[in-house]
Write a protein that holds these residues in place. Structure first.
Motif, mmCIF file in Angstrom:
data_model
loop_
_atom_site.group_PDB
_atom_site.id
_atom_site.type_symbol
_atom_site.label_atom_id
_atom_site.label_comp_id
_atom_site.label_asym_id
_atom_site.label_seq_id
_atom_site.Cartn_x
_atom_site.Cartn_y
_atom_site.Cartn_z
ATOM 1 N N UNK A 104 0.801 -1.224 0.000
ATOM 2 C CA UNK A 104 0.000 0.000 0.000
ATOM 3 C C UNK A 104 0.836 1.278 0.000
ATOM 4 N N UNK A 105 1.925 1.305 0.780
ATOM 5 C CA UNK A 105 2.765 2.506 0.812
ATOM 6 C C UNK A 105 3.494 2.696 -0.507
ATOM 7 N N UNK A 106 3.881 1.589 -1.143
ATOM 8 C CA UNK A 106 4.523 1.684 -2.453
ATOM 9 C C UNK A 106 3.559 2.249 -3.492
ATOM 10 N N UNK A 107 2.314 1.762 -3.484
ATOM 11 C CA UNK A 107 1.302 2.281 -4.407
ATOM 12 C C UNK A 107 1.029 3.767 -4.148
ATOM 13 N N UNK A 108 0.957 4.152 -2.878
ATOM 14 C CA UNK A 108 0.734 5.552 -2.546
ATOM 15 C C UNK A 108 1.894 6.418 -3.027
ATOM 16 N N UNK A 109 3.116 5.897 -2.922
ATOM 17 C CA UNK A 109 4.285 6.642 -3.376
ATOM 18 C C UNK A 109 4.272 6.813 -4.892
ATOM 19 N N UNK A 110 3.891 5.743 -5.619
ATOM 20 C CA UNK A 110 3.789 5.846 -7.084
ATOM 21 C C UNK A 110 2.727 6.879 -7.466
ATOM 22 N N UNK A 111 1.600 6.871 -6.752
ATOM 23 C CA UNK A 111 0.556 7.855 -7.024
ATOM 24 C C UNK A 111 1.060 9.270 -6.752
ATOM 25 N N UNK A 112 1.918 9.433 -5.728
ATOM 26 C CA UNK A 112 2.494 10.743 -5.428
ATOM 27 C C UNK A 112 3.407 11.191 -6.560
ATOM 28 N N UNK A 113 4.204 10.262 -7.099
ATOM 29 C CA UNK A 113 5.049 10.596 -8.241
ATOM 30 C C UNK A 113 4.222 10.996 -9.449
ATOM 31 N N UNK A 114 3.118 10.284 -9.651
ATOM 32 C CA UNK A 114 2.208 10.614 -10.748
ATOM 33 C C UNK A 114 1.697 12.045 -10.610
ATOM 34 N N UNK A 115 1.301 12.424 -9.399
ATOM 35 C CA UNK A 115 0.808 13.778 -9.189
ATOM 36 C C UNK A 115 1.920 14.825 -9.317
ATOM 37 N N UNK A 116 3.140 14.434 -8.998
ATOM 38 C CA UNK A 116 4.268 15.351 -9.181
ATOM 39 C C UNK A 116 4.455 15.670 -10.658
#
Length: 477
Positions: A104-116
């Motif tokens: 879950x934290x890895x997926x959240x981090x990827x989503x954060x990169x996407x928003x960046x």
């Protein structure tokens, strides 16, 4: 009459399997980590040495996991290998860490990169809505205080997490087909960046890049810089093991596992080396080290702002592909554990129409969404890099053990270079985790405590399973 239990369908062919490996590895890492590697490595030679050693370590891991995957083609990856090699509790600890926080934290981090990346195209995404200063009294020496900034990026990240969860909820073939499509687009996009850089005119005369470490740096400083750059490189390479998590859904696993794993890692390694060389051809080393959007800066330098916007869109597609493959593979661990009665019952079950672990997908999506909203996912990701490599190394140690305890177990693919190749991988995993422990003792200790926090749950679930199996009138299905 015992109802027949629904099982996962083997719907991932050779191309979809390779796309999971390549698609998970080529994600946000290649667009975010080269700058960190340049900052930490401080010289071209150290950066390229980190890329090469990271590729070798990942390739050796892929050789080892190819034997494990073809030998035990079951859902859950390391969960299945550790369970069979060392016993149920070891498999459980991996699955607990992976399902509750790791994936879950890895997926959240990827989503954060996407928003960046989105914020480059739509600046309003990064506009702060409110800020909260967080500091834990008495622990500021171990856990540094930080400011939690809430922007539109957090809720938009949740939207994308829900979309990707929905795609994979509707079927593994759909998820696999989407992965092939997204992987093809992202490879083409990275190839465009490399081509634009290498075929651009020679840059104007500039100060030579620092190729070798500075003369004043001692061997200890150089080694520390290399290990820091290597840790960043291994984050970019991470994802090569994800195919093993969907082992029970791979067609002809005896052939497709080694081909997809070894071929995928080798392909990605070549792409990363070419990408780094392309960046350094266009931009000075110092500019690479300070760049937040390295691919966009390279294209903008050569072709202008408009072309940079297009390549940023390609980075968005890359992040979506990485998120899709992570969603597809990650939910299988929770499903496998719940099937074995040692995880939350709500996670068990296969959707009768789509034949996917639907409940596990929803469970994973909810946890990832909470982390994305909380803004703490980057801290959690850093925390579990340490835990992740503990389990990578432990799974390969299980390979050694099963060679001794189960020598007659069918092994359609045997690890090339055994015992040296898996041995070097285990040694590398130990060195990496020990270095992270030295650099971040507080976070590493918290990581170990969270891993061990699963043991009380295991005792409870294991007792319940044993009591149910020993109850009179219950027959095995």
């Amino acid at each position: 009459m015992t109802e027949k239990r629904l099982e996962l369908v083997r719907g991932l062919g050779a191309w979809a399997s390779a796309a999971i490996v390549v698609g998970t590895m080529i994600g946000t890492g290649i667009f975010l980590k080269p700058a960190e590697m340049a900052r930490e490595g401080r010289s071209v030679s150290v950066v390229f040495a980190a890329w090469i050693v990271g590729a070798i370590l990942s390739l050796f891991g892929a050789f080892s996991f190819a034997e494990l995957g073809s030998m035990i083609p079951e859902a859950g990856g390391e969960y299945a290998y550790l369970r069979r090699g060392f016993g149920p509790v070891y498999g459980f600890l991996f699955g607990w860490t992976h399902s509750i926080v790791g994936r879950p934290s890895s997926l959240a981090s990827i989503a954060a990169g996407l928003m960046r990346f989105f914020s480059f195209l739509f600046p309003f995404v990064a506009v702060p809505l409110f800020t909260v200063h967080i500091a834990i009294p008495g622990l500021t020496g171990w856990i540094k205080p930080y400011d939690f900034v809430f922007t539109w990026a957090q809720p938009l990240a949740v939207v994308w997490l829900l979309i990707m969860t929905g795609v994979n909820y509707l079927g593994v073939r759909l998820g696999g087909a989407v992965q092939v499509f997204l992987t093809a687009i992202k490879i083409m996009s990275v190839a465009i960046v490399i081509g634009v850089a290498f075929f651009s005119p020679a840059p104007a005369a500039r100060t030579p890049d620092p190729f070798w470490p500075a003369v004043g740096d001692g061997s200890g400083a150089v080694l520390s810089a290399f290990l820091a750059a290597l840790a960043a490189a291994l984050w970019a390479y991470d994802g090569w093991e994800d195919l093993n998590l969907v082992g029970s859904e791979v067609k002809d696993p005896q052939k497709n596992f080694p081909r997809a794993l070894v071929g995928g890692v080798a392909f990605v390694a070549v792409v990363y080396l070419l990408f780094s060389a392309a960046c350094l051809k266009v931009l000075p080393f110092e500019s690479v080290a300070n760049s937040p959007h390295i691919a966009s800066d390279v294209v903008e330098q050569v072709s202008g702002r408009g072309a940079a916007a297009w390549i940023t869109l390609a980075m968005v597609i890359s992040a979506i592909g990485s998120m899709n493959s992570s969603v597809l593979s990650g939910a299988r661990v929770g499903y496998a554990m719940a099937r074995d009665k040692i995880f939350f019952k709500i996670v068990d079950g296969i959707h009768p129409k789509f034949r996917t672990p639907s409940r596990s997908l929803i469970f994973q999506g909810v946890l990832a969404s909470i982390m994305a909203l909380s803004g703490t996912f980057e801290e959690l990701t850093n925390l579990f890099i340490f835990a992740g490599w503990i389990f990578y190394g432990s799974a390969v140690v299980a390979l050694f053990r099963m060679r001794k305890t189960e020598p007659d177990l069918p092994r359609p693919y045997r690890c090339w270079g055994y015992p040296w190749v898996p041995g070097i991988f285990v040694a590398g995993a130990l060195a990496l985790t020990f270095n992270i422990w030295l650099q971040r003792p507080g976070r590493s200790s918290i990581g170990l405590l969270l891993i061990l926090a699963g043991l009380p749950f295991y005792r409870r679930w294991n007792r319940s399973a044993l009591a149910a199996s020993n109850s009179p009138g219950i027959q095995p299905s």
